[in-house]
Design a protein around this motif. Structure first.
Motif, mmCIF file in Angstrom:
data_model
loop_
_atom_site.group_PDB
_atom_site.id
_atom_site.type_symbol
_atom_site.label_atom_id
_atom_site.label_comp_id
_atom_site.label_asym_id
_atom_site.label_seq_id
_atom_site.Cartn_x
_atom_site.Cartn_y
_atom_site.Cartn_z
ATOM 1 N N ALA A 22 -0.243 3.027 -9.762
ATOM 2 C CA ALA A 22 -0.951 3.479 -8.571
ATOM 3 C C ALA A 22 -0.018 3.698 -7.404
ATOM 4 O O ALA A 22 -0.210 4.608 -6.612
ATOM 5 N N VAL A 23 1.018 2.856 -7.283
ATOM 6 C CA VAL A 23 1.862 2.950 -6.095
ATOM 7 C C VAL A 23 3.152 3.714 -6.332
ATOM 8 O O VAL A 23 3.947 3.882 -5.427
ATOM 9 N N THR A 360 5.865 4.862 0.171
ATOM 10 C CA THR A 360 5.378 4.977 -1.205
ATOM 11 C C THR A 360 5.188 6.439 -1.601
ATOM 12 O O THR A 360 5.345 6.787 -2.776
ATOM 13 N N ALA A 361 4.868 7.297 -0.640
ATOM 14 C CA ALA A 361 4.775 8.727 -0.946
ATOM 15 C C ALA A 361 6.155 9.298 -1.264
ATOM 16 O O ALA A 361 6.300 10.110 -2.193
ATOM 17 N N HIS A 385 -2.888 10.645 -1.149
ATOM 18 C CA HIS A 385 -2.055 9.571 -1.680
ATOM 19 C C HIS A 385 -2.772 8.224 -1.593
ATOM 20 O O HIS A 385 -3.291 7.849 -0.539
ATOM 21 N N GLY A 386 -2.818 7.490 -2.683
ATOM 22 C CA GLY A 386 -3.373 6.146 -2.706
ATOM 23 C C GLY A 386 -2.270 5.119 -2.838
ATOM 24 O O GLY A 386 -1.301 5.342 -3.581
ATOM 25 N N ALA A 391 -3.253 -5.866 2.399
ATOM 26 C CA ALA A 391 -4.656 -5.779 2.814
ATOM 27 C C ALA A 391 -5.529 -5.157 1.734
ATOM 28 O O ALA A 391 -6.744 -5.089 1.889
ATOM 29 N N GLY A 392 -4.930 -4.673 0.651
ATOM 30 C CA GLY A 392 -5.701 -4.052 -0.410
ATOM 31 C C GLY A 392 -5.292 -2.615 -0.640
ATOM 32 O O GLY A 392 -4.152 -2.230 -0.383
ATOM 33 N N TYR A 393 -6.239 -1.812 -1.078
ATOM 34 C CA TYR A 393 -5.981 -0.421 -1.454
ATOM 35 C C TYR A 393 -6.389 0.511 -0.319
ATOM 36 O O TYR A 393 -7.412 0.304 0.331
ATOM 37 N N HIS A 394 -5.574 1.536 -0.101
ATOM 38 C CA HIS A 394 -5.828 2.519 0.950
ATOM 39 C C HIS A 394 -5.677 3.919 0.357
ATOM 40 O O HIS A 394 -4.976 4.122 -0.635
ATOM 41 N N ASN A 395 -6.299 4.872 1.020
ATOM 42 C CA ASN A 395 -6.198 6.260 0.594
ATOM 43 C C ASN A 395 -5.947 7.140 1.807
ATOM 44 O O ASN A 395 -6.590 6.979 2.847
#
Length: 450
Positions: A22-23, A360-361, A385-386, A391-395
Protein backbone atom coordinates in the motif's frame (compact mmCIF):
# COMPACT_ATOMS: atom_id res chain seq x y z
CA UNK A 1 -19.97 6.75 14.76
CA UNK A 2 -16.95 4.55 15.36
CA UNK A 3 -18.42 1.73 13.31
CA UNK A 4 -18.42 3.83 10.14
CA UNK A 5 -14.70 4.44 10.10
CA UNK A 6 -12.68 1.33 10.64
CA UNK A 7 -9.55 1.97 8.58
CA UNK A 8 -7.51 3.48 11.42
CA UNK A 9 -8.41 0.70 13.81
CA UNK A 10 -8.06 -2.11 11.30
CA UNK A 11 -4.55 -0.95 10.40
CA UNK A 12 -3.36 -2.31 13.73
CA UNK A 13 -3.72 -5.86 12.40
CA UNK A 14 -2.62 -5.30 8.81
CA UNK A 15 -0.13 -7.78 7.34
CA UNK A 16 3.42 -6.78 6.48
CA UNK A 17 3.12 -7.47 2.75
CA UNK A 18 -0.22 -5.65 2.52
CA UNK A 19 1.22 -2.60 4.29
CA UNK A 20 4.35 -2.38 2.19
CA UNK A 21 2.31 -2.85 -0.99
CA UNK A 22 0.00 0.00 0.00
CA UNK A 23 2.76 2.45 0.83
CA UNK A 24 5.17 1.65 -1.96
CA UNK A 25 7.28 -1.17 -0.58
CA UNK A 26 10.12 0.91 0.86
CA UNK A 27 11.83 1.22 4.21
CA UNK A 28 11.09 4.95 4.17
CA UNK A 29 7.37 4.33 3.64
CA UNK A 30 7.25 1.77 6.43
CA UNK A 31 9.16 4.04 8.80
CA UNK A 32 6.80 6.92 8.10
CA UNK A 33 3.85 4.64 8.74
CA UNK A 34 5.42 3.97 12.13
CA UNK A 35 6.03 0.35 11.18
CA UNK A 36 9.79 0.17 10.59
CA UNK A 37 9.96 -2.84 12.91
CA UNK A 38 8.18 -4.76 10.16
CA UNK A 39 11.45 -4.66 8.22
CA UNK A 40 13.35 -6.59 10.89
CA UNK A 41 13.78 -9.61 8.60
CA UNK A 42 16.79 -7.93 7.04
CA UNK A 43 15.32 -6.29 3.96
CA UNK A 44 17.06 -3.06 3.04
CA UNK A 45 15.88 0.18 1.50
CA UNK A 46 17.34 -0.91 -1.85
CA UNK A 47 14.33 -2.88 -3.03
CA UNK A 48 11.65 -2.65 -5.66
CA UNK A 49 13.80 -0.83 -8.22
CA UNK A 50 15.30 1.58 -5.68
CA UNK A 51 18.94 0.98 -6.46
CA UNK A 52 21.27 3.89 -6.93
CA UNK A 53 20.78 3.92 -10.71
CA UNK A 54 19.49 7.30 -11.81
CA UNK A 55 19.33 8.72 -8.28
CA UNK A 56 21.92 11.22 -7.13
CA UNK A 57 23.04 11.56 -3.55
CA UNK A 58 22.37 15.32 -3.55
CA UNK A 59 20.27 16.30 -0.52
CA UNK A 60 16.70 17.31 -1.33
CA UNK A 61 16.14 20.95 -0.47
CA UNK A 62 12.67 21.42 1.02
CA UNK A 63 10.88 24.41 2.50
CA UNK A 64 8.16 24.63 5.16
CA UNK A 65 6.07 27.77 5.56
CA UNK A 66 4.50 27.85 9.03
CA UNK A 67 3.98 30.10 12.03
CA UNK A 68 6.96 29.77 14.37
CA UNK A 69 6.04 32.40 16.96
CA UNK A 70 3.21 34.46 18.42
CA UNK A 71 -0.37 33.27 18.96
CA UNK A 72 -0.49 31.40 15.61
CA UNK A 73 2.63 29.54 16.70
CA UNK A 74 0.40 27.33 18.87
CA UNK A 75 -0.58 25.69 15.58
CA UNK A 76 2.48 26.36 13.49
CA UNK A 77 5.07 24.88 15.83
CA UNK A 78 3.04 21.68 16.00
CA UNK A 79 3.14 21.43 12.19
CA UNK A 80 6.86 22.20 12.21
CA UNK A 81 7.67 19.49 14.75
CA UNK A 82 5.57 16.95 12.87
CA UNK A 83 7.35 17.72 9.60
CA UNK A 84 10.72 17.56 11.34
CA UNK A 85 10.00 14.12 12.78
CA UNK A 86 8.93 12.81 9.38
CA UNK A 87 12.13 14.18 7.80
CA UNK A 88 14.18 12.65 10.62
CA UNK A 89 12.63 9.23 10.02
CA UNK A 90 13.24 9.49 6.28
CA UNK A 91 16.89 10.43 6.77
CA UNK A 92 17.43 7.64 9.29
CA UNK A 93 16.47 5.21 6.49
CA UNK A 94 19.09 6.72 4.18
CA UNK A 95 16.83 9.28 2.56
CA UNK A 96 14.48 9.14 -0.40
CA UNK A 97 15.36 6.19 -2.61
CA UNK A 98 17.90 5.18 0.02
CA UNK A 99 20.23 7.93 -1.16
CA UNK A 100 18.77 11.44 -0.94
CA UNK A 101 18.38 12.89 2.53
CA UNK A 102 16.09 15.89 3.06
CA UNK A 103 17.23 19.28 4.33
CA UNK A 104 14.17 21.15 5.61
CA UNK A 105 14.25 24.95 5.72
CA UNK A 106 11.55 26.33 8.07
CA UNK A 107 10.42 29.94 7.61
CA UNK A 108 7.91 31.92 9.66
CA UNK A 109 4.73 32.53 7.69
CA UNK A 110 4.31 36.02 9.15
CA UNK A 111 3.04 38.94 7.12
CA UNK A 112 5.21 38.38 4.02
CA UNK A 113 4.30 34.77 3.36
CA UNK A 114 4.13 35.10 -0.43
CA UNK A 115 7.62 36.64 -0.49
CA UNK A 116 8.90 33.79 1.66
CA UNK A 117 7.34 31.22 -0.66
CA UNK A 118 8.87 32.89 -3.72
CA UNK A 119 12.23 32.89 -1.94
CA UNK A 120 11.93 29.12 -1.59
CA UNK A 121 11.49 28.86 -5.36
CA UNK A 122 14.41 31.21 -6.08
CA UNK A 123 16.58 29.03 -3.83
CA UNK A 124 15.69 25.98 -5.91
CA UNK A 125 13.62 24.07 -3.39
CA UNK A 126 12.43 20.75 -4.87
CA UNK A 127 9.32 20.60 -2.70
CA UNK A 128 7.51 22.96 -0.35
CA UNK A 129 5.09 22.36 2.52
CA UNK A 130 2.59 24.60 4.31
CA UNK A 131 1.10 27.06 4.99
CA UNK A 132 -1.08 27.31 8.12
CA UNK A 133 -3.25 30.27 7.11
CA UNK A 134 -6.15 29.98 4.65
CA UNK A 135 -5.38 33.45 3.36
CA UNK A 136 -1.78 32.52 2.68
CA UNK A 137 -2.80 29.31 0.95
CA UNK A 138 -5.11 31.21 -1.38
CA UNK A 139 -2.17 33.50 -2.21
CA UNK A 140 0.44 30.87 -2.90
CA UNK A 141 -1.62 28.17 -4.65
CA UNK A 142 -1.69 30.01 -8.02
CA UNK A 143 2.07 30.61 -7.68
CA UNK A 144 2.61 26.90 -7.06
CA UNK A 145 0.90 26.12 -10.35
CA UNK A 146 2.95 28.76 -12.15
CA UNK A 147 6.25 27.55 -10.68
CA UNK A 148 5.48 23.85 -11.31
CA UNK A 149 7.06 22.75 -8.03
CA UNK A 150 5.02 20.43 -5.77
CA UNK A 151 3.53 22.00 -2.65
CA UNK A 152 1.71 19.80 -0.14
CA UNK A 153 -0.32 22.05 2.13
CA UNK A 154 -0.23 21.30 5.82
CA UNK A 155 -3.31 23.42 6.52
CA UNK A 156 -4.78 26.53 4.89
CA UNK A 157 -8.08 24.69 4.77
CA UNK A 158 -10.39 27.18 3.04
CA UNK A 159 -13.15 25.30 1.16
CA UNK A 160 -12.86 27.34 -2.04
CA UNK A 161 -9.13 26.61 -2.63
CA UNK A 162 -9.78 23.84 -5.15
CA UNK A 163 -13.26 25.01 -6.11
CA UNK A 164 -12.38 28.56 -7.19
CA UNK A 165 -8.76 29.62 -6.54
CA UNK A 166 -7.08 26.76 -8.46
CA UNK A 167 -9.98 24.63 -9.72
CA UNK A 168 -7.78 22.36 -11.84
CA UNK A 169 -4.53 21.96 -9.86
CA UNK A 170 -1.51 20.03 -11.02
CA UNK A 171 1.20 20.77 -8.46
CA UNK A 172 -0.78 22.02 -5.46
CA UNK A 173 -1.99 19.40 -2.93
CA UNK A 174 -3.41 19.59 0.59
CA UNK A 175 -3.03 16.86 3.21
CA UNK A 176 -5.23 18.24 5.99
CA UNK A 177 -9.00 17.69 6.04
CA UNK A 178 -10.45 20.97 4.84
CA UNK A 179 -13.07 23.33 6.26
CA UNK A 180 -16.19 21.57 5.09
CA UNK A 181 -14.98 18.26 6.50
CA UNK A 182 -14.26 19.56 9.99
CA UNK A 183 -17.38 21.73 10.07
CA UNK A 184 -19.70 18.93 8.96
CA UNK A 185 -18.05 16.72 11.58
CA UNK A 186 -19.06 19.19 14.29
CA UNK A 187 -22.57 19.67 12.90
CA UNK A 188 -23.05 15.91 13.01
CA UNK A 189 -21.45 15.81 16.46
CA UNK A 190 -23.92 18.41 17.77
CA UNK A 191 -26.83 16.33 16.53
CA UNK A 192 -25.26 13.17 17.94
CA UNK A 193 -24.72 14.70 21.40
CA UNK A 194 -27.85 16.83 21.79
CA UNK A 195 -30.34 15.50 19.25
CA UNK A 196 -31.77 17.35 16.26
CA UNK A 197 -35.06 18.06 18.04
CA UNK A 198 -33.17 19.85 20.82
CA UNK A 199 -31.36 22.30 18.53
CA UNK A 200 -33.56 25.25 17.61
CA UNK A 201 -31.14 28.19 18.07
CA UNK A 202 -27.48 28.52 17.12
CA UNK A 203 -24.85 31.22 17.68
CA UNK A 204 -21.34 31.52 16.30
CA UNK A 205 -18.06 33.06 17.44
CA UNK A 206 -15.39 32.67 14.78
CA UNK A 207 -12.15 34.36 13.69
CA UNK A 208 -12.74 37.56 11.77
CA UNK A 209 -11.14 36.59 8.47
CA UNK A 210 -11.75 34.17 5.59
CA UNK A 211 -11.28 31.00 7.62
CA UNK A 212 -13.79 31.91 10.34
CA UNK A 213 -16.29 33.37 7.90
CA UNK A 214 -16.05 30.26 5.72
CA UNK A 215 -16.52 27.90 8.66
CA UNK A 216 -19.57 29.76 10.00
CA UNK A 217 -21.17 29.78 6.56
CA UNK A 218 -20.64 26.04 6.13
CA UNK A 219 -21.86 25.26 9.66
CA UNK A 220 -25.01 27.30 9.07
CA UNK A 221 -25.78 25.38 5.90
CA UNK A 222 -24.98 22.00 7.47
CA UNK A 223 -26.86 22.45 10.75
CA UNK A 224 -29.92 23.80 8.92
CA UNK A 225 -29.93 20.70 6.74
CA UNK A 226 -29.83 18.53 9.87
CA UNK A 227 -32.18 20.57 12.09
CA UNK A 228 -34.70 23.42 12.03
CA UNK A 229 -32.26 25.73 13.82
CA UNK A 230 -32.31 29.52 13.56
CA UNK A 231 -29.05 31.49 13.67
CA UNK A 232 -29.47 34.04 16.47
CA UNK A 233 -25.98 35.56 16.70
CA UNK A 234 -22.74 35.71 14.68
CA UNK A 235 -19.55 37.27 16.07
CA UNK A 236 -16.17 37.59 14.37
CA UNK A 237 -13.42 38.77 16.74
CA UNK A 238 -10.07 39.74 15.28
CA UNK A 239 -7.16 37.32 15.69
CA UNK A 240 -5.49 37.89 19.03
CA UNK A 241 -8.40 39.87 20.47
CA UNK A 242 -7.90 40.37 24.21
CA UNK A 243 -11.55 41.09 25.01
CA UNK A 244 -14.39 38.87 23.77
CA UNK A 245 -16.92 40.04 26.36
CA UNK A 246 -19.33 41.54 23.82
CA UNK A 247 -19.67 38.17 22.06
CA UNK A 248 -20.08 36.34 25.37
CA UNK A 249 -22.73 38.83 26.53
CA UNK A 250 -24.67 38.36 23.29
CA UNK A 251 -24.60 34.58 23.70
CA UNK A 252 -25.73 34.85 27.32
CA UNK A 253 -28.62 37.07 26.22
CA UNK A 254 -29.70 34.67 23.47
CA UNK A 255 -29.04 31.40 25.36
CA UNK A 256 -28.64 29.40 22.12
CA UNK A 257 -28.79 25.63 22.24
CA UNK A 258 -25.50 25.44 20.34
CA UNK A 259 -22.61 27.86 19.96
CA UNK A 260 -20.30 27.04 17.07
CA UNK A 261 -16.69 28.24 17.11
CA UNK A 262 -13.63 27.85 14.94
CA UNK A 263 -11.41 29.92 17.23
CA UNK A 264 -7.93 28.46 17.43
CA UNK A 265 -4.63 28.74 19.25
CA UNK A 266 -4.32 31.50 21.81
CA UNK A 267 -7.82 32.82 21.04
CA UNK A 268 -9.28 29.61 22.46
CA UNK A 269 -7.75 30.30 25.86
CA UNK A 270 -8.99 33.90 25.86
CA UNK A 271 -12.52 32.90 24.87
CA UNK A 272 -12.84 29.94 27.24
CA UNK A 273 -11.43 31.88 30.20
CA UNK A 274 -13.78 34.83 29.70
CA UNK A 275 -16.78 32.65 28.85
CA UNK A 276 -16.28 30.56 31.97
CA UNK A 277 -15.91 33.65 34.16
CA UNK A 278 -19.22 34.96 32.80
CA UNK A 279 -21.13 31.67 33.21
CA UNK A 280 -21.65 31.26 29.47
CA UNK A 281 -21.51 27.47 29.69
CA UNK A 282 -24.67 27.50 31.78
CA UNK A 283 -26.50 28.93 28.76
CA UNK A 284 -25.14 27.02 25.77
CA UNK A 285 -23.12 24.01 24.61
CA UNK A 286 -20.06 24.85 22.53
CA UNK A 287 -19.03 22.83 19.48
CA UNK A 288 -15.79 23.84 17.81
CA UNK A 289 -13.68 22.61 14.94
CA UNK A 290 -10.23 23.68 16.16
CA UNK A 291 -10.61 24.33 19.89
CA UNK A 292 -8.38 21.35 20.62
CA UNK A 293 -5.57 23.14 18.82
CA UNK A 294 -5.00 24.80 22.21
CA UNK A 295 -4.66 21.44 24.03
CA UNK A 296 -1.28 22.30 25.50
CA UNK A 297 -2.07 25.97 26.07
CA UNK A 298 -5.48 26.25 27.73
CA UNK A 299 -5.18 25.87 31.53
CA UNK A 300 -7.19 23.44 33.63
CA UNK A 301 -9.06 26.12 35.58
CA UNK A 302 -10.36 27.62 32.34
CA UNK A 303 -11.88 24.28 31.29
CA UNK A 304 -13.34 23.39 34.70
CA UNK A 305 -17.12 23.14 34.52
CA UNK A 306 -17.30 23.82 30.79
CA UNK A 307 -19.41 22.00 28.21
CA UNK A 308 -17.18 21.98 25.14
CA UNK A 309 -16.92 19.52 22.27
CA UNK A 310 -14.04 19.87 19.87
CA UNK A 311 -13.02 18.29 16.63
CA UNK A 312 -9.48 17.13 15.97
CA UNK A 313 -9.43 17.17 12.18
CA UNK A 314 -7.75 14.02 10.84
CA UNK A 315 -5.81 12.93 13.93
CA UNK A 316 -6.37 12.39 17.61
CA UNK A 317 -3.43 10.92 19.48
CA UNK A 318 -5.64 8.70 21.67
CA UNK A 319 -7.12 6.71 18.76
CA UNK A 320 -6.42 3.92 18.21
CA UNK A 321 -5.70 3.46 21.92
CA UNK A 322 -2.00 3.99 22.60
CA UNK A 323 -1.80 0.75 24.55
CA UNK A 324 -2.91 -1.19 21.46
CA UNK A 325 -1.36 0.73 18.57
CA UNK A 326 2.43 0.75 18.54
CA UNK A 327 2.90 3.33 15.74
CA UNK A 328 0.66 5.80 17.56
CA UNK A 329 2.37 5.19 20.87
CA UNK A 330 5.83 5.68 19.35
CA UNK A 331 4.71 8.88 17.61
CA UNK A 332 3.21 10.23 20.84
CA UNK A 333 6.40 9.48 22.76
CA UNK A 334 8.60 11.06 20.09
CA UNK A 335 6.38 14.13 19.77
CA UNK A 336 6.21 14.87 23.48
CA UNK A 337 10.00 14.87 23.64
CA UNK A 338 10.19 17.69 21.10
CA UNK A 339 10.41 21.31 22.17
CA UNK A 340 7.05 23.09 22.18
CA UNK A 341 4.86 19.97 22.07
CA UNK A 342 2.90 19.06 25.19
CA UNK A 343 0.65 16.66 23.28
CA UNK A 344 0.58 16.32 19.48
CA UNK A 345 -2.52 17.86 17.93
CA UNK A 346 -4.04 17.58 14.47
CA UNK A 347 -1.63 20.26 13.32
CA UNK A 348 1.26 18.01 14.32
CA UNK A 349 -0.14 15.40 11.97
CA UNK A 350 -0.64 18.03 9.26
CA UNK A 351 3.12 18.57 9.16
CA UNK A 352 3.96 14.89 9.50
CA UNK A 353 1.33 13.84 6.98
CA UNK A 354 2.21 16.42 4.34
CA UNK A 355 5.82 15.23 4.27
CA UNK A 356 4.67 11.60 4.31
CA UNK A 357 2.25 12.09 1.41
CA UNK A 358 5.01 13.54 -0.75
CA UNK A 359 7.77 11.15 0.33
CA UNK A 360 5.74 7.97 -0.17
CA UNK A 361 4.58 9.20 -3.58
CA UNK A 362 8.18 9.83 -4.64
CA UNK A 363 9.18 6.37 -3.39
CA UNK A 364 6.30 4.84 -5.33
CA UNK A 365 7.40 6.71 -8.46
CA UNK A 366 10.95 5.43 -8.01
CA UNK A 367 9.56 1.89 -7.76
CA UNK A 368 7.74 2.40 -11.05
CA UNK A 369 10.44 4.27 -12.97
CA UNK A 370 13.69 2.95 -11.53
CA UNK A 371 14.97 6.50 -11.38
CA UNK A 372 14.19 9.76 -9.63
CA UNK A 373 10.92 11.27 -10.92
CA UNK A 374 10.19 14.71 -12.31
CA UNK A 375 7.83 17.17 -10.66
CA UNK A 376 5.10 16.22 -13.13
CA UNK A 377 5.60 12.51 -12.46
CA UNK A 378 5.41 13.03 -8.69
CA UNK A 379 2.19 15.01 -9.18
CA UNK A 380 0.71 12.19 -11.25
CA UNK A 381 1.49 9.65 -8.53
CA UNK A 382 0.15 11.90 -5.77
CA UNK A 383 -3.28 12.01 -7.41
CA UNK A 384 -5.26 9.21 -5.82
CA UNK A 385 -2.27 8.19 -3.69
CA UNK A 386 -3.02 6.16 -0.56
CA UNK A 387 -0.55 5.97 2.32
CA UNK A 388 -0.21 5.26 6.02
CA UNK A 389 0.92 7.40 8.93
CA UNK A 390 0.74 6.50 12.63
CA UNK A 391 -2.74 8.08 12.50
CA UNK A 392 -3.90 5.38 10.09
CA UNK A 393 -4.68 5.35 6.38
CA UNK A 394 -5.06 8.47 4.25
CA UNK A 395 -5.96 9.13 0.64
CA UNK A 396 -5.02 12.03 -1.60
CA UNK A 397 -8.13 12.32 -3.74
CA UNK A 398 -8.08 13.05 -7.45
CA UNK A 399 -9.03 16.67 -6.71
CA UNK A 400 -5.77 16.99 -4.70
CA UNK A 401 -7.58 17.18 -1.37
CA UNK A 402 -6.52 14.80 1.38
CA UNK A 403 -9.27 12.67 2.89
CA UNK A 404 -9.00 11.07 6.32
CA UNK A 405 -11.18 10.13 9.25
CA UNK A 406 -12.28 12.98 11.52
CA UNK A 407 -12.52 12.93 15.32
CA UNK A 408 -14.62 14.78 17.90
CA UNK A 409 -15.13 14.50 21.65
CA UNK A 410 -15.60 16.41 24.89
CA UNK A 411 -12.65 18.63 25.75
CA UNK A 412 -11.47 18.14 29.35
CA UNK A 413 -8.27 18.84 31.24
CA UNK A 414 -5.99 15.96 32.19
CA UNK A 415 -3.73 16.69 35.16
CA UNK A 416 -1.45 13.76 34.36
CA UNK A 417 -0.85 15.04 30.82
CA UNK A 418 -0.68 18.66 31.86
CA UNK A 419 -2.87 19.31 28.84
CA UNK A 420 -6.39 18.90 27.52
CA UNK A 421 -7.63 15.64 26.05
CA UNK A 422 -10.82 14.49 24.34
CA UNK A 423 -13.28 12.20 26.12
CA UNK A 424 -15.78 9.80 24.52
CA UNK A 425 -14.41 10.36 21.03
CA UNK A 426 -16.52 9.75 17.92
CA UNK A 427 -14.92 8.91 14.57
CA UNK A 428 -16.42 10.10 11.27
CA UNK A 429 -15.46 8.66 7.90
CA UNK A 430 -14.56 11.01 5.07
CA UNK A 431 -17.63 9.82 3.16
CA UNK A 432 -19.75 11.39 5.93
CA UNK A 433 -17.96 14.73 5.95
CA UNK A 434 -16.74 15.54 2.43
CA UNK A 435 -18.33 15.89 -0.99
CA UNK A 436 -17.16 13.52 -3.70
CA UNK A 437 -14.48 14.90 -6.06
CA UNK A 438 -15.91 17.31 -8.59
CA UNK A 439 -18.86 18.38 -6.42
CA UNK A 440 -18.71 21.71 -4.59
CA UNK A 441 -19.28 21.75 -0.87
CA UNK A 442 -22.34 23.97 -1.20
CA UNK A 443 -23.96 21.76 -3.83
CA UNK A 444 -23.26 18.66 -1.75
CA UNK A 445 -24.83 20.16 1.36
CA UNK A 446 -27.88 21.22 -0.63
CA UNK A 447 -28.23 17.67 -1.93
CA UNK A 448 -28.62 16.13 1.54
CA UNK A 449 -31.91 14.36 2.02
CA UNK A 450 -33.93 14.82 5.19
Amino acid sequence: MDSTATSDHDAGGIGRRQLLSAVGGSAVAAALAGCSTLLSDGESADQGGQSGDGISDEPIQAGLLTFTRGAPGVLGIQAQRGAELAVQRINEQGGIGGQREIELDVVNEGSNALDSYNQFIEEGKEVTFGPISSGTHSQIAPEVEKNEVINVGTDGTVTTLYEETVPDPTYSFRFQNYDIMEVVTMAREAVERIGADNISTVAGVNPGYSFGEDEMQVFTQAIQQLTDAEIVYEGFPELGASDMSNHITSINNEEPDVTFSSLWGGDVTTFVRQANANNMFENTTVFGTTLYSAAGDVPGDALAGTDIYSGSRNYYWGLPALGNWQPGRELFDAATQQEGVTVPTAHYMSGYGAVTAWATAVEKAIDLLGTYPSQEQIAQVLEGHGFFTPAGYHNMAEDHQGASNSFAGQMVYDDDLGAARLDDVNTYAATETAPPPGVTGSDWLESWSA
